[in-house]
Motif scaffolding. Structure first.
Motif, PDB file in Angstrom:
ATOM      1  N   PRO A   1       0.775  -1.244   0.000  1.00 52.10           N
ATOM      2  CA  PRO A   1       0.000   0.000   0.000  1.00 52.10           C
ATOM      3  C   PRO A   1       0.808   1.297   0.000  1.00 52.10           C
ATOM      4  N   THR A   2       2.143   1.242   0.122  1.00 53.08           N
ATOM      5  CA  THR A   2       2.925   2.470   0.218  1.00 53.08           C
ATOM      6  C   THR A   2       4.193   2.391  -0.635  1.00 53.08           C
ATOM      7  N   ASP A   3       4.457   3.481  -1.402  1.00 52.96           N
ATOM      8  CA  ASP A   3       5.719   3.625  -2.124  1.00 52.96           C
ATOM      9  C   ASP A   3       6.205   5.045  -1.847  1.00 52.96           C
ATOM     10  N   LEU A   4       7.029   5.188  -0.800  1.00 48.06           N
ATOM     11  CA  LEU A   4       7.473   6.519  -0.372  1.00 48.06           C
ATOM     12  C   LEU A   4       8.368   7.187  -1.411  1.00 48.06           C
ATOM     13  N   SER A   5       9.159   6.399  -2.121  1.00 51.88           N
ATOM     14  CA  SER A   5      10.052   6.983  -3.122  1.00 51.88           C
ATOM     15  C   SER A   5       9.271   7.621  -4.265  1.00 51.88           C
TER      16      SER A   5
ATOM     17  N   GLY B   1       6.162   8.703  -3.747  1.00 50.97           N
ATOM     18  CA  GLY B   1       5.238   9.642  -3.130  1.00 50.97           C
ATOM     19  C   GLY B   1       3.771   9.269  -3.302  1.00 50.97           C
ATOM     20  N   ILE B   2       3.477   7.987  -3.250  1.00 50.32           N
ATOM     21  CA  ILE B   2       2.085   7.535  -3.369  1.00 50.32           C
ATOM     22  C   ILE B   2       1.800   6.467  -2.320  1.00 50.32           C
ATOM     23  N   LYS B   3       0.561   6.412  -1.871  1.00 49.57           N
ATOM     24  CA  LYS B   3       0.114   5.367  -0.947  1.00 49.57           C
ATOM     25  C   LYS B   3      -1.408   5.299  -0.982  1.00 49.57           C
ATOM     26  N   LEU B   4      -1.959   4.251  -0.389  1.00 54.42           N
ATOM     27  CA  LEU B   4      -3.407   4.121  -0.315  1.00 54.42           C
ATOM     28  C   LEU B   4      -3.812   3.531   1.019  1.00 54.42           C
ATOM     29  N   GLU B   5      -5.058   3.799   1.380  1.00 57.06           N
ATOM     30  CA  GLU B   5      -5.645   3.211   2.581  1.00 57.06           C
ATOM     31  C   GLU B   5      -6.988   2.618   2.186  1.00 57.06           C
ATOM     32  N   ALA B   6      -7.141   1.334   2.401  1.00 54.86           N
ATOM     33  CA  ALA B   6      -8.382   0.649   2.060  1.00 54.86           C
ATOM     34  C   ALA B   6      -9.277   0.541   3.274  1.00 54.86           C
ATOM     35  N   ALA B   7     -10.587   0.622   3.028  1.00 63.83           N
ATOM     36  CA  ALA B   7     -11.564   0.490   4.108  1.00 63.83           C
ATOM     37  C   ALA B   7     -12.585  -0.570   3.716  1.00 63.83           C
ATOM     38  N   THR B   8     -13.561  -0.799   4.577  1.00 62.91           N
ATOM     39  CA  THR B   8     -14.591  -1.788   4.282  1.00 62.91           C
ATOM     40  C   THR B   8     -15.588  -1.247   3.264  1.00 62.91           C
ATOM     41  N   GLY B   9     -16.374  -2.160   2.707  1.00 61.69           N
ATOM     42  CA  GLY B   9     -17.422  -1.750   1.760  1.00 61.69           C
ATOM     43  C   GLY B   9     -16.871  -1.279   0.428  1.00 61.69           C
ATOM     44  N   GLY B  10     -15.667  -1.741   0.037  1.00 62.00           N
ATOM     45  CA  GLY B  10     -15.107  -1.364  -1.246  1.00 62.00           C
ATOM     46  C   GLY B  10     -14.607   0.062  -1.310  1.00 62.00           C
ATOM     47  N   LYS B  11     -14.428   0.708  -0.156  1.00 65.99           N
ATOM     48  CA  LYS B  11     -13.966   2.092  -0.134  1.00 65.99           C
ATOM     49  C   LYS B  11     -12.449   2.138   0.062  1.00 65.99           C
ATOM     50  N   ALA B  12     -11.822   3.148  -0.572  1.00 59.26           N
ATOM     51  CA  ALA B  12     -10.382   3.327  -0.438  1.00 59.26           C
ATOM     52  C   ALA B  12     -10.028   4.782  -0.725  1.00 59.26           C
ATOM     53  N   VAL B  13      -8.897   5.237  -0.178  1.00 55.09           N
ATOM     54  CA  VAL B  13      -8.441   6.618  -0.357  1.00 55.09           C
ATOM     55  C   VAL B  13      -7.013   6.600  -0.888  1.00 55.09           C
ATOM     56  N   PHE B  14      -6.734   7.437  -1.888  1.00 56.90           N
ATOM     57  CA  PHE B  14      -5.412   7.532  -2.490  1.00 56.90           C
ATOM     58  C   PHE B  14      -4.721   8.800  -1.987  1.00 56.90           C
ATOM     59  N   PHE B  15      -3.414   8.675  -1.644  1.00 57.11           N
ATOM     60  CA  PHE B  15      -2.619   9.805  -1.163  1.00 57.11           C
ATOM     61  C   PHE B  15      -1.403   9.973  -2.076  1.00 57.11           C
ATOM     62  N   GLN B  16      -1.013  11.233  -2.311  1.00 59.79           N
ATOM     63  CA  GLN B  16       0.190  11.493  -3.089  1.00 59.79           C
ATOM     64  C   GLN B  16       0.814  12.828  -2.654  1.00 59.79           C
ATOM     65  N   ARG B  17       2.125  12.944  -2.924  1.00 57.29           N
ATOM     66  CA  ARG B  17       2.833  14.189  -2.658  1.00 57.29           C
ATOM     67  C   ARG B  17       4.054  14.255  -3.582  1.00 57.29           C
TER      68      ARG B  17
END
Length: 366
Positions: free
Chosen positions: A87-91, A93-109
């Motif tokens: 779920p994380t690739d710091l080099s 600058g991207i990552k994700l967090e998955a939740a229940t019910g098919g929901k997920a959030v994408f992060f980037q910098r």
């Protein structure tokens, strides 16, 4: 509990329902929703801009495999990926967090260190995927209605007018039907399938009208009037014809369906569930359009829905506002639905009379 005998018609209906149950496993409610489901995708993809100059990110949400984000360069080549397993690739600058019910959030910098992460949700999966006990159907008038399942054979559909629930169909093991928003709607107790048709229509000099049957939940009668004369077809919950009466044969004695005045301009449908001295319940056929009585050739077919909502039999509940809720009525074609007895369809033989009884609606059951 019903005390009616199992006549050939009831046996046929029960056999058809059993066959449907054997051919339609419970899991198929979400996988095979039936009539034009409004949402079916369990795999959705969306491209978004990257925080890194000249790059993009493809977000994929999949019910089976989970969320995945792919960072791509200007040529579309994947240079970094995060998913459920990684779920994380710091080099990158991207990552994700998955939740229940098919929901997920994408992060980037764009930089490391204390640079803040920017977030956005993954594209959402349909409710039919995340909640297998709910399927949404698109009806003939364009509206979408969700059907929920609480147990095998127990489905529920709600119809809304101006934000108010005006009709509830509940199968409780038996098909249910109703009349709302200019449609006849049927909820199948075996599959949860919600089918619909306009109650009124016209194709040139042929006019049609769907009215309630006195034989039980899910059953209806389609009335057709044309220059060739009237025709009445008694149908089951799948719209399959069970009995027919027309100008040439105005009486189907086995099912208690008849047409009075078949050779006149004002024919009437008569229905009854028993023979002997039991009176018929009558419904007027739709009138022929002006100029069609002499057999004017049919014009280009058109369908004209008419808002004449009402409630009919089965596990059907009308939610009124005051005397009558907007979009719902308690009578249609002069027939008092309370006289039809709310409940499931039942049928019994009447010996030499040859009629079939279909009365298993328990009064007051919702």
């Amino acid at each position: 509990m019903s005390t009616y005998a199992r006549t050939p018609l009831r046996v046929a209906i029960a056999t058809a329902a059993l066959a449907g149950a054997l051919l339609t496993p419970a899991a198929a409610f979400a996988a095979t929703p039936g009539q034009t489901p409004a949402t079916t995708s369990c795999h959705v993809t969306k491209s978004v801009a990257s925080e890194r100059l000249g790059m993009t990110v493809t977000l994929t949400n999949d019910l089976a495999n989970g969320p995945k984000a792919e960072l791509k360069d200007a040529k579309g080549k994947v240079v970094a990926t995060v998913d459920r397993a990684h779920p994380t690739d710091l080099s990158a600058g991207i990552k994700l967090e998955a939740a229940t019910g098919g929901k997920a959030v994408f992060f980037q910098r764009s930089q490391g260190g204390d640079t803040a992460w920017k977030s956005q949700p993954f594209p959402a999966l349909s409710k039919a995927c995340t909640d297998p006990d709910t399927v949404t159907y698109k009806l003939v008038n364009g509206e979408s209605v969700p059907v929920s399942r609480s147990a095998a054979g127990h489905y529920r559909a709600e119809f809304v007018t101006n934000g108010k629930v005006v009709l509830i169909l509940g199968t409780n093991g038996e098909d249910a039907d109703g009349y709302v928003h200019g449609m006849h709607v049927v909820l199948n107790a075996t599959t949860g399938k919600l089918t619909s048709e306009f109650t009124d229509g016209r194709a040139g000099c042929t006019v049609t009208k769907v009215v309630p049957s006195v034989f039980g939940a899910g059953m209806s009668v389609k009335l057709t009037n044309s220059s060739q004369g009237p025709k009445a077809v008694l149908r089951d919950a799948s719209f399959k014809a069970l009995a027919t009466a027309d100008r040439a044969h105005p009486l189907d004695g086995r099912y208690g369906v008849r047409i009075d005045g078949a050779n006149t301009a004002t024919p009437k449908l008569g229905q009854r569930t028993q023979g002997g001295t039991m009176p018929y319940r009558y419904t007027d056929f739709p009138k022929l359009p002006a100029g069609c009585a002499s057999g004017t050739p049919a014009k280009t077919p058109t369908t004209t829905p008419v808002n004449s909502p009402a409630q009919n039999g089965g596990q059907t509940t009308v939610v009124p506002k005051g005397g009558v809720a907007a979009g719902a009525e308690f009578k249609q074609d002069g027939m008092d639905k309370s006289a039809l007895l709310a409940g499931g369809a039942g049928i019994a033989a009447l010996g030499a009379a040859g009629f079939v009884v279909a009365r298993r609606r328990a009064a007051g059951r919702v």
